[in-house]
Scaffold this motif. Structure first.
Motif, PDB file in Angstrom:
ATOM      1  N   ASN A  58      40.992  43.621  40.887  1.00 24.93           N
ATOM      2  CA  ASN A  58      41.448  44.062  39.589  1.00 24.93           C
ATOM      3  C   ASN A  58      41.402  45.578  39.560  1.00 24.93           C
ATOM      4  OD1 ASN A  58      42.469  43.754  37.020  1.00 24.93           O
ATOM      5  ND2 ASN A  58      40.473  43.393  36.067  1.00 24.93           N
ATOM      6  N   TYR A  59      42.322  46.165  38.803  1.00 20.26           N
ATOM      7  CA  TYR A  59      42.462  47.613  38.756  1.00 20.26           C
ATOM      8  C   TYR A  59      42.638  48.081  37.328  1.00 20.26           C
ATOM      9  CZ  TYR A  59      43.703  46.866  43.666  1.00 20.26           C
ATOM     10  OH  TYR A  59      43.705  46.483  44.983  1.00 20.26           O
ATOM     11  N   THR A  60      42.190  49.286  37.084  1.00 23.31           N
ATOM     12  CA  THR A  60      42.506  49.900  35.818  1.00 23.31           C
ATOM     13  C   THR A  60      43.990  50.245  35.799  1.00 23.31           C
ATOM     14  OG1 THR A  60      41.780  51.593  34.235  1.00 23.31           O
ATOM     15  CG2 THR A  60      42.032  52.274  36.522  1.00 23.31           C
ATOM     16  N   ASP A  61      44.569  50.240  34.616  1.00 24.15           N
ATOM     17  CA  ASP A  61      46.021  50.373  34.505  1.00 24.15           C
ATOM     18  C   ASP A  61      46.560  51.644  35.149  1.00 24.15           C
ATOM     19  OD1 ASP A  61      46.320  48.850  31.189  1.00 24.15           O
ATOM     20  OD2 ASP A  61      46.267  47.964  33.189  1.00 24.15           O
ATOM     21  N   SER A  62      45.821  52.710  35.072  1.00 25.73           N
ATOM     22  CA  SER A  62      46.316  53.991  35.545  1.00 25.73           C
ATOM     23  C   SER A  62      46.494  54.061  37.062  1.00 25.73           C
ATOM     24  CB  SER A  62      45.396  55.124  35.090  1.00 25.73           C
ATOM     25  OG  SER A  62      44.102  54.985  35.643  1.00 25.73           O
ATOM     26  N   VAL A  63      45.908  53.135  37.797  1.00 25.74           N
ATOM     27  CA  VAL A  63      46.011  53.174  39.256  1.00 25.74           C
ATOM     28  C   VAL A  63      46.762  51.981  39.824  1.00 25.74           C
ATOM     29  CG1 VAL A  63      43.835  54.438  39.338  1.00 25.74           C
ATOM     30  CG2 VAL A  63      43.858  51.969  39.796  1.00 25.74           C
ATOM     31  N   LYS A  64      47.158  51.061  38.984  1.00 26.71           N
ATOM     32  CA  LYS A  64      47.869  49.888  39.475  1.00 26.71           C
ATOM     33  C   LYS A  64      49.152  50.287  40.195  1.00 26.71           C
ATOM     34  CE  LYS A  64      46.202  46.446  36.172  1.00 26.71           C
ATOM     35  NZ  LYS A  64      46.552  45.556  35.037  1.00 26.71           N
ATOM     36  N   GLY A  65      49.359  49.681  41.333  1.00 26.85           N
ATOM     37  CA  GLY A  65      50.523  49.991  42.136  1.00 26.85           C
ATOM     38  C   GLY A  65      50.335  51.164  43.063  1.00 26.85           C
ATOM     39  N   ARG A  66      49.260  51.916  42.901  1.00 26.17           N
ATOM     40  CA  ARG A  66      49.006  53.082  43.745  1.00 26.17           C
ATOM     41  C   ARG A  66      47.746  52.924  44.593  1.00 26.17           C
ATOM     42  NH1 ARG A  66      47.802  57.806  41.594  1.00 26.17           N
ATOM     43  NH2 ARG A  66      46.915  56.946  39.650  1.00 26.17           N
ATOM     44  N   PHE A  67      46.738  52.274  44.039  1.00 22.86           N
ATOM     45  CA  PHE A  67      45.462  52.110  44.735  1.00 22.86           C
ATOM     46  C   PHE A  67      45.311  50.672  45.206  1.00 22.86           C
ATOM     47  CE2 PHE A  67      42.835  55.678  42.489  1.00 22.86           C
ATOM     48  CZ  PHE A  67      43.832  56.579  42.776  1.00 22.86           C
ATOM     49  N   THR A  68      44.630  50.519  46.318  1.00 21.88           N
ATOM     50  CA  THR A  68      44.326  49.203  46.848  1.00 21.88           C
ATOM     51  C   THR A  68      42.867  49.153  47.268  1.00 21.88           C
ATOM     52  OG1 THR A  68      46.590  48.905  47.680  1.00 21.88           O
ATOM     53  CG2 THR A  68      44.891  47.448  48.562  1.00 21.88           C
ATOM     54  N   ILE A  69      42.160  48.165  46.775  1.00 20.61           N
ATOM     55  CA  ILE A  69      40.780  47.965  47.174  1.00 20.61           C
ATOM     56  C   ILE A  69      40.725  46.811  48.168  1.00 20.61           C
ATOM     57  CG2 ILE A  69      40.271  46.437  45.214  1.00 20.61           C
ATOM     58  CD1 ILE A  69      37.424  47.617  45.193  1.00 20.61           C
ATOM     59  N   SER A  70      39.905  46.957  49.175  1.00 20.40           N
ATOM     60  CA  SER A  70      39.730  45.915  50.171  1.00 20.40           C
ATOM     61  C   SER A  70      38.290  45.943  50.665  1.00 20.40           C
ATOM     62  CB  SER A  70      40.716  46.074  51.336  1.00 20.40           C
ATOM     63  OG  SER A  70      40.505  47.305  52.009  1.00 20.40           O
ATOM     64  N   ARG A  71      37.907  44.900  51.364  1.00 17.11           N
ATOM     65  CA  ARG A  71      36.540  44.840  51.863  1.00 17.11           C
ATOM     66  C   ARG A  71      36.507  44.249  53.262  1.00 17.11           C
ATOM     67  NH1 ARG A  71      33.290  41.153  47.755  1.00 17.11           N
ATOM     68  NH2 ARG A  71      31.674  41.197  49.392  1.00 17.11           N
ATOM     69  N   ASP A  72      35.526  44.674  54.021  1.00 17.49           N
ATOM     70  CA  ASP A  72      35.248  44.149  55.341  1.00 17.49           C
ATOM     71  C   ASP A  72      33.845  43.580  55.264  1.00 17.49           C
ATOM     72  OD1 ASP A  72      34.582  43.637  57.991  1.00 17.49           O
ATOM     73  OD2 ASP A  72      35.628  45.389  58.749  1.00 17.49           O
ATOM     74  N   ASN A  73      33.756  42.286  55.118  1.00 10.73           N
ATOM     75  CA  ASN A  73      32.458  41.660  54.919  1.00 10.73           C
ATOM     76  C   ASN A  73      31.544  41.809  56.134  1.00 10.73           C
ATOM     77  OD1 ASN A  73      33.089  40.763  52.308  1.00 10.73           O
ATOM     78  ND2 ASN A  73      34.016  38.879  53.084  1.00 10.73           N
ATOM     79  N   ALA A  74      32.125  41.789  57.317  1.00 11.95           N
ATOM     80  CA  ALA A  74      31.315  41.917  58.522  1.00 11.95           C
ATOM     81  C   ALA A  74      30.628  43.269  58.604  1.00 11.95           C
ATOM     82  CB  ALA A  74      32.174  41.680  59.762  1.00 11.95           C
ATOM     83  N   GLU A  75      31.247  44.284  58.020  1.00 10.51           N
ATOM     84  CA  GLU A  75      30.686  45.632  58.068  1.00 10.51           C
ATOM     85  C   GLU A  75      30.070  46.057  56.744  1.00 10.51           C
ATOM     86  OE1 GLU A  75      31.502  45.917  62.014  1.00 10.51           O
ATOM     87  OE2 GLU A  75      30.417  47.383  60.784  1.00 10.51           O
TER      88      GLU A  75
END
Length: 122
Positions: A58-75
């Motif tokens: 989920n993203y705040t409206d001001s960054v939608k379409g520009r920011f991407t959050i992801s995770r690497d669970n192993a690290e």
């Protein structure tokens, strides 16, 4: 002790891209939610993006379409990939994890990174 270490901040021109990283270390049993906050000069800290253990984002409206959050669970790492940066994105960015330490029974604690400065020039 649990520690979050951020990296990737710096100076970038408007329209550019930048990737922030935050890695957790220490006596960790599991990590639940991960998120990014930011605090611009003269403004309150705001939630930028979150990602759950199941990968929902989920993203705040001001960054939608520009920011991407992801995770690497192993690290034990969360990333924030920022594209099309604007001067108004200038802020100190903080990662925030919900972590269950080793030895705790189904208890999650909130941890913060030290903050990394992102400056977007016009």
């Amino acid at each position: 002790q649990v520690q979050l270490m951020e990296s990737g901040g710096g100076l970038v021109q408007a329209g550019g891209s930048m990737r922030l990283s935050c890695a957790a270390s220490g006596s960790i049993f599991s990590i639940n939610g991960m998120g990014w906050y930011r605090q611009a000069p003269g403004k309150q800290r705001e939630l930028v993006a979150v990602i759950t253990s199941g990968g929902n984002t989920n993203y705040t409206d001001s960054v939608k379409g520009r920011f991407t959050i992801s995770r690497d669970n192993a690290e034990n790492t969360v990333y924030l990939h920022m594209n099309s940066l604007k001067p108004e994105d200038t802020a100190v960015y903080y990662c925030n994890f919900w972590i269950r330490p080793r030895g705790e029974q189904k208890v999650n604690y909130n941890f913060w990174g030290q903050g990394t400065q992102v400056t977007v020039s016009s």
